[in-house]
Design a protein around this motif. Structure first.
Motif, short mmCIF file in Angstrom:
data_model
loop_
_atom_site.label_atom_id
_atom_site.label_comp_id
_atom_site.label_asym_id
_atom_site.label_seq_id
_atom_site.Cartn_x
_atom_site.Cartn_y
_atom_site.Cartn_z
N ILE A 91 0.83 -1.22 0.00
CA ILE A 91 0.00 0.00 0.00
C ILE A 91 0.87 1.27 0.00
O ILE A 91 0.56 2.21 -0.73
N PRO A 92 1.95 1.36 0.78
CA PRO A 92 2.78 2.59 0.72
C PRO A 92 3.33 2.85 -0.68
O PRO A 92 3.42 4.01 -1.10
N ILE A 144 -4.48 6.00 -12.49
CA ILE A 144 -4.82 6.90 -11.39
C ILE A 144 -6.14 6.46 -10.76
O ILE A 144 -6.27 6.39 -9.53
N ASP A 145 -7.13 6.19 -11.59
CA ASP A 145 -8.45 5.83 -11.08
C ASP A 145 -8.40 4.51 -10.30
O ASP A 145 -9.02 4.39 -9.22
N PHE A 164 -8.84 1.97 -5.02
CA PHE A 164 -8.36 0.98 -4.05
C PHE A 164 -7.99 1.63 -2.72
O PHE A 164 -8.40 1.16 -1.65
N LEU A 165 -7.24 2.70 -2.79
CA LEU A 165 -6.71 3.32 -1.57
C LEU A 165 -7.79 3.99 -0.73
O LEU A 165 -7.71 4.01 0.50
N LYS A 166 -8.80 4.58 -1.37
CA LYS A 166 -9.81 5.30 -0.59
C LYS A 166 -10.70 4.36 0.23
O LYS A 166 -11.43 4.81 1.11
N ALA A 224 -4.92 9.36 0.23
CA ALA A 224 -5.35 9.21 -1.16
C ALA A 224 -6.20 10.40 -1.60
O ALA A 224 -6.01 10.96 -2.70
N TYR A 225 -7.16 10.79 -0.75
CA TYR A 225 -8.00 11.94 -1.08
C TYR A 225 -7.15 13.21 -1.20
O TYR A 225 -7.36 14.05 -2.09
#
Length: 654
Positions: free
Chosen positions: A156-157, A201-202, A207-209, A219-220
């Protein structure tokens, strides 16, 4: 010889023993070892540079100190500098395009900047570490390729780091701006919504949000900052509302980006913009996010867009109070926005302006934001245009030349505008001698004045006695030639007026020959331009009249006849179909008559009769009475004005 050398060495040994004995007898308390001084890698160069005085006649260090290679205009400055850098850019391109030919290792340890970028294909074996390496180097295309090869199999990082990189550059290749390219690059106006949505990007954001709140907040923040940077306010507001609805607090950068978007909304009423900024500010406090100086800079940017001065004052006071409350140090962007706000209040803002300059005088200024680069130009503009105050202008200039502050003039346009206003300020507030000393230091070593500045200088010279103006004309004239100002009609009118009217020399002065050479240069330039163009260059009747007068005073009758004859053959050579003024015609006639140069007189008379101007008969009568004409010349005179007119003039004078 050997015995002599032994004697000398013996004396040296004795002196050395005496010095050693004296050292041993000195107490240890007398020896003071100074503290070690930290030195930077360029300190020795700075020390050497301080011993050399500046040569104001030399070109900039980037140019060759060769008479044939020294640029003499703004266009040449740009062309020479970019051409020199183009060689380096070409070498870099060759290195990358033919990377297979540059496999040798010439540096140990390896200098990565000189190594061609790696090329990844579907067969390449890549890992997450490979992706992190490319992210750290900002290689966008390689990051996308590796991400696709890994098929999202990463921590994730790493995904967050990749999303931030892609949002910052918006999936466009990073451009390594070269020094001269950046210096001569034109400031681009703000574009509308340059954000491009890409699948990578999308996918990363979706995924991250959905992860834990801390990861989702990052992410936001990355998305909102990227959207704000690329002028997509609608989607940024949508994501902001979505994050606040989910109780996901952004970082300070995210909230700052949202405040910066308020100025793009162009609200019809000031209270709406103010309310939006206040709401975002309250959301920060509610979520425990401490605002930084960039938060209040973004708010000040919104203030500059407000319309009501009283609302502007109240909102600015509140923002400054909050900066003090949080014990934040204002950046140069803060002062830049304050200057823009103060400029709305005219002379009443002078004390506040001086206070800002005084506050910055003892500070070490660092670049924190792109808007920092606007401060000095706006400050000099206020000192010159708004206050026209020499003290304020010198305070700004002294601050610019302090330490490394000159780096805030980061391109050619800003430097040009800054020195244009500085020169105009000194010209308006100081004696011309003082101004010209400064002018000689700055031109052309630092800046090249534009035609408007040169015109202001010539206009100022008209207000000084002829003796004062005469000593500066040669230098200004040479600069007009070198800087390519001979195509500027207003400049030609002013310099010719100074030579022909304001600084009119006596008949036996050597200045007449010098001024005639200058006038001939102007005429030759006009003729050269005409030979290069299908459409002729038209000049004013004032310019042509002054050129003829100066040539006559320099006894250049041949060129005078040539010019007047051309005016007869090409009546539309003068702009707007005008003719030489009556004052010029009369003075030209008197000069030719005094020199008894009949061919020039007849040519002028032909011009007068061709245009049916008044006074041809009087001129003919004066010629007949003053000069001893041959029978042939009398016939020519009669044919020009008519025999009846000539006889009438002769009879009237008799």
């Amino acid at each position: 010889m050997n015995s002599l050398s032994r004697i000398v060495r013996g004396k040296l040994y004795q002196e050395l023993i005496v010095r050693l004995q004296s050292t041993t007898t000195t107490s240890a308390s007398d020896i003071q070892i100074p503290n070690r001084i930290e030195r930077g890698p360029t300190d020795i160069l700075k020390a050497l540079e301080s011993t050399i005085s500046r040569d104001y006649t030399a070109p900039h260090y980037k140019f060759h100190d060769d008479p044939f290679l020294i640029p003499q205009s703004k266009v040449h400055n740009r062309s020479y500098a970019l051409a020199k850098e183009s060689g380096r850019r070409t070498a870099m391109w060759v290195r990358q395009e033919h990377c297979d030919l540059f496999q040798h290792k010439v540096a140990d340890p390896e200098i990565k900047a000189f190594v061609p970028l790696p090329i990844y294909t579907e067969e390449s074996k890549v890992t997450e570490e490979t992706l992190l390496y490319e992210i750290s180097n900002g290689n966008i295309a390689n990051c996308i390729t590796i991400y696709d090869l890994l098929k999202g199999e990463m921590t994730i990082p790493t995904k967050q780091a990749l999303l931030e990189l892609l949002c910052f550059y918006n999936n466009s290749e990073r451009i390594d701006e070269w020094l001269e390219t950046r210096w001569y690059k034109l400031d681009q106006k703000r574009k509308k919504n340059t954000w491009i949505s890409y699948s990578q990007i999308d996918v990363l954001f979706e995924f991250l949000k959905e992860q834990e709140p801390k990861i989702a907040a990052a992410a936001y923040t990355a998305m909102i900052c990227g959207l704000a940077k690329h002028f997509s306010p609608e989607r940024a507001w949508h994501l902001y509302d979505e994050s606040q609805g989910k109780n996901i607090p952004l970082s300070a950068d995210g909230y700052n980006a949202m405040i910066s978007l308020v100025s793009m909304l162009r609200q019809e009423q000031d209270f709406k913009s103010k309310s939006l900024v206040t709401d975002i500010y309250k959301a920060m406090i509610t979520n425990g996010i401490t605002p930084n100086i960039h938060t209040f800079n973004a708010a000040l940017n919104v203030v500059t867009t407000l319309k009501t001065n009283q609302v502007v004052l109240n909102f600015t006071r509140k923002i400054l109070a909050d900066i003090t409350k949080f014990k934040l140090k204002p950046s140069l962007t803060t002062y830049y926005y304050l200057l823009r706000i103060l400029s709305r209040f005219g002379d009443a803002s002078y004390n506040s302006f001086i206070q800002i300059l005084t506050c910055l005088k003892n500070e070490t200024i660092t670049i924190q934001n792109e808007k920092d680069l606007n401060f000095f130009v706006v400050a000099m503009e206020m000192a010159s245009q708004q206050f026209c105050d020499r003290q304020a202008g010198e305070m700004v200039n002294e601050l610019l030349l302090t330490g490394e502050n000159y780096k805030f003039i980061n391109n050619n346009i800003r430097e040009h505008i800054y020195y244009r206003m500085y020169l105009e300020l000194i010209l308006a507030t100081e004696e011309f001698e003082t101004f010209f000393k400064l002018y000689s230091k700055l031109v052309p070593h630092v800046t090249i004045p534009e035609p408007a500045v040169m015109n202001a200088i010539l206009e100022a010279l008209k207000l000084h006695p002829a003796q004062t103006a005469t000593q500066y004309i040669p230098k200004l004239w040479s600069h007009m030639i070198v800087f390519g100002h001979l195509n500027r009609e207003e400049l030609l009118e002013n310099i010719l007026h100074l030579m022909s009217v304001h600084c009119k020399p006596v008949s036996d002065s050597p200045l007449n020959a010098q001024f005639a050479e200058m006038a001939l240069t102007i005429w030759d330039h006009v003729q050269t331009q005409n030979s290069k163009r299908l459409q002729h260059v038209l000049v004013s009747n004032t310019v042509i009249g002054d050129i003829i007068l100066l040539l006559l005073r320099g006894n250049n009758f041949t060129k005078t006849i040539e010019i007047i004859s051309l005016l007869v053959r090409s009546p539309y050579f003068i702009k707007n179909g005008q003719i030489i003024t009556t004052e010029h015609i009369n003075e030209i006639f008197e000069l030719c008559l005094a020199q008894a140069y009949v061919p020039a007189i007849f040519t002028l008379l032909e011009y007068v009769t061709f245009h049916s101007l008044e006074g041809a008969g009087e001129m003919a009568g004066k010629i007949y009475k003053t000069l001893s004409l041959t029978p042939n010349q009398e016939n020519i005179l009669a044919s020009l004005v008519g025999n009846e007119v000539l006889q009438l003039q002769i009879s009237d004078e008799n």
